[in-house]
Design an enzyme around this catalytic site. Structure first.
Site, PDB file in Angstrom:
ATOM      1  CG  LEU A 101     -17.589  -4.671  -7.194  1.00 62.44           C
ATOM      2  CD1 LEU A 101     -17.621  -2.955  -6.910  1.00 62.44           C
ATOM      3  CD2 LEU A 101     -18.013  -4.426  -8.710  1.00 62.44           C
ATOM      4  CG  ASP A 102     -11.874  -6.941 -10.438  1.00 62.18           C
ATOM      5  OD1 ASP A 102     -11.178  -5.750 -10.052  1.00 62.18           O
ATOM      6  OD2 ASP A 102     -12.615  -6.914 -11.549  1.00 62.18           O
ATOM      7  CE  LYS A 103      -5.273  -5.793  -3.852  1.00 60.12           C
ATOM      8  NZ  LYS A 103      -4.030  -6.360  -3.748  1.00 60.12           N
ATOM      9  CD  GLU A 104      -6.184  -3.327  -8.683  1.00 67.01           C
ATOM     10  OE1 GLU A 104      -6.156  -1.999  -8.882  1.00 67.01           O
ATOM     11  OE2 GLU A 104      -5.595  -3.961  -7.770  1.00 67.01           O
ATOM     12  CB  THR A 105     -13.838  -3.432 -10.143  1.00 68.47           C
ATOM     13  OG1 THR A 105     -13.071  -3.960 -11.413  1.00 68.47           O
ATOM     14  CG2 THR A 105     -15.079  -2.621 -10.475  1.00 68.47           C
TER      15      THR A 105
END
Length: 234
Positions: A101-105
């Site tokens: 999951l990307d940093k902002e998810t």
């Protein structure tokens, strides 16, 4: 497996350190009896410093990842491994995330040290559905469901169309998206292609496994029943 190697593989310390721990009586059975290096005691009956051992090889962990954490062991800043006990980074085989999951998810993130299980989950043939809750910058146009479900949508710089994805409209700026593949920043790129922008994104479910009831940053070891849910759509 010898006790020293077992403890070292679980990340409690080096083999030399584990020899010292055993010699000092820090490794016992549930009755408080000191264990020797060649002990045949069952994994679940071994205590280290009066605490049960971490799960044996083959563990699968579900985390409710918060925003701001990166799925890496090497990047700078806050890492998802910071939310687990320090020794989990030292496990052998390595404890890896199943996908990213990307940093902002935020939301559902799986870890395992079982390579066979990892590939079973991410295999394109498995088509394990992932459910995302997206908050959008502006109201949807109304044609997104048809576009996402067409099986013909192309993302910029890619040559293969996306698999059909399900879209449930919660309200004009909130959507629930069901994917059966996992391309780089896929949800964000899909909405960007429609002229919209995702301002918040949560993966709420992997297969039939939900993060409901698990606080942000919280995690749990999955039972066999939990693992089976990953391959169930409901």
């Amino acid at each position: 497996m010898r006790l020293v190697k077992l403890l070292a593989n679980l990340g409690y310390g080096s083999r030399k350190e584990m020899q010292t721990a055993i010699r000092n009586g820090w490794v016992t059975d549930r009755d408080g009896n000191r264990l020797k290096p060649d002990a045949k005691t069952a994994h679940e009956d071994i205590l280290f410093d009066d605490e049960p051992l971490d799960p044996a090889q083959g563990v699968v962990i579900l985390m409710n990842k918060p925003v701001g954490y990166t799925c890496s062991v090497k990047d700078q800043g806050r890492l998802v491994y910071d939310l687990l006990p320090d020794r989990y980074r030292m496990r052998k085989p390595v404890l890896s995330t199943i996908g990213r999951l990307d940093k902002e998810t935020s939301g559902a993130l799986l870890f395992t040290d079982d390579g066979t299980f990892l590939h079973k989950v991410i295999s394109p043939k498995a088509e394990v559905p992932k459910v995302y809750e997206a908050t959008l910058d502006r109201p949807m146009k109304g044609d997104e469901a048809a576009l996402f479900g067409s099986g013909e949508m192309m993302l910029e710089s890619e040559v293969k169309p996306l698999k059909p994805a399900g879209l449930e409209i919660v309200d004009e700026t909130h959507a629930r998206l069901i994917l059966h593949e996992g391309r780089y920043h896929q949800v964000r790129r899909m909405f960007a292609a429609t002229g919209n922008h995702v301002t918040a994104l949560v993966r709420s479910r992997i297969g039939g496994l939900s993060v409901e009831g698990l606080e942000e940053g919280g995690w749990k070891v999955l039972s066999e029943e939990d693992k089976a849910l990953i391959f169930a759509s409901e």
